[in-house]
Design an enzyme around this catalytic site. Sequence first.
Site, PDB file in Angstrom:
ATOM      1  N   LYS A  83       4.580  -5.621   2.048  1.00 54.53           N
ATOM      2  CA  LYS A  83       3.470  -5.669   1.103  1.00 54.53           C
ATOM      3  C   LYS A  83       3.112  -7.130   0.840  1.00 54.53           C
ATOM      4  O   LYS A  83       3.978  -7.934   0.470  1.00 54.53           O
ATOM      5  CB  LYS A  83       3.929  -4.990  -0.188  1.00 54.53           C
ATOM      6  CG  LYS A  83       2.846  -4.337  -0.991  1.00 54.53           C
ATOM      7  CD  LYS A  83       3.512  -3.587  -2.136  1.00 54.53           C
ATOM      8  CE  LYS A  83       2.525  -2.899  -3.020  1.00 54.53           C
ATOM      9  NZ  LYS A  83       3.177  -2.410  -4.247  1.00 54.53           N
TER      10      LYS A  83
HETATM   11  C1  E4P Z   1       1.101  -0.269  -6.224  1.00 56.14           C
HETATM   12  O1  E4P Z   1       1.560  -0.517  -5.141  1.00 56.14           O
HETATM   13  C2  E4P Z   1       1.550  -0.889  -7.465  1.00 56.14           C
HETATM   14  O2  E4P Z   1       2.951  -1.008  -7.422  1.00 56.14           O
HETATM   15  C3  E4P Z   1       1.240  -0.065  -8.683  1.00 56.14           C
HETATM   16  O3  E4P Z   1       0.472   1.073  -8.381  1.00 56.14           O
HETATM   17  C4  E4P Z   1       0.777  -0.829  -9.863  1.00 56.14           C
HETATM   18  O4  E4P Z   1       0.587   0.059 -10.936  1.00 56.14           O
HETATM   19  P1  E4P Z   1       0.424  -0.442 -12.438  1.00 56.14           P
HETATM   20  O5  E4P Z   1      -0.919  -1.093 -12.574  1.00 56.14           O
HETATM   21  O6  E4P Z   1       0.515   0.808 -13.260  1.00 56.14           O
HETATM   22  O7  E4P Z   1       1.544  -1.411 -12.705  1.00 56.14           O
END
Ligand code: E4P
Length: 219
Positions: A83
């Site tokens: 990522k």
């Molecule tokens: C996605 O890969 C992220 O880890 C995640 O969806 C972020 O979510 P949040 O905005 O609720 O922290």
Amino acid sequence: MKFFLDTANLEEIRQAASLGVLDGVTTNPSLVAKEGAEFEKRIYDICEIVQGPVSAEVVSTDTEGMIAEAHKLKNIHRWVVVKLPTIPDGLKAAKRLLAEGTKVNMTLCFSASQALLVGKLGATYVSPFVGRLDDISHVGMDLIRDIVTIYRNYSFTTQVLAASLRHPLHVVDAAKAGAHVATMPYKVIEQLIKHPLTDKGLAQFLKDWEKAQQSLVRA
Ligand code: E4P
């Protein structure tokens, strides 16, 4: 639509896997930090349970650092997807990693223009953050719709991974918009299943059945 769980918690992952609807997992540095676990070991354990794509995020912000981290992450398990943040250095790192066959998930995507670049690169996934846009009074789901349209127009192969989903309607709307993947906290999976009329209807069926059995016994 594929369902990913957005967590680094092993118990939640086991629970979702046991429902038979889990296709993968996304993590981020905040989620792993919350668990207080050793990072590489935790990613390995998650991959072993899921046997599907598991996103593990780099923390470097320069291309060379990201690539070095990506190589380490890839060695943890064959299911690791690297990522990377959607910033210029992230795009450069993605191009090189994709060329060597590494799967990448471009995260922290907040605009269609960013997603257009990610699609042109042919990244494996793009992660538009719906909830965080809603938090600042933008309609996060409009971004999913725009990206799906753009990718369809050009037959881009990048999968739209709707992220930062906070409630069941987010998941349903992402499905209606044509997102390939929805990643969500375990709580949202539970909310997707729950319906008060199902519970009420089931209780009534069981009560009626019990009553009928008792009448049969009396007869
Ligand atoms: C996605 O890969 C992220 O880890 C995640 O969806 C972020 O979510 P949040 O905005 O609720 O922290």
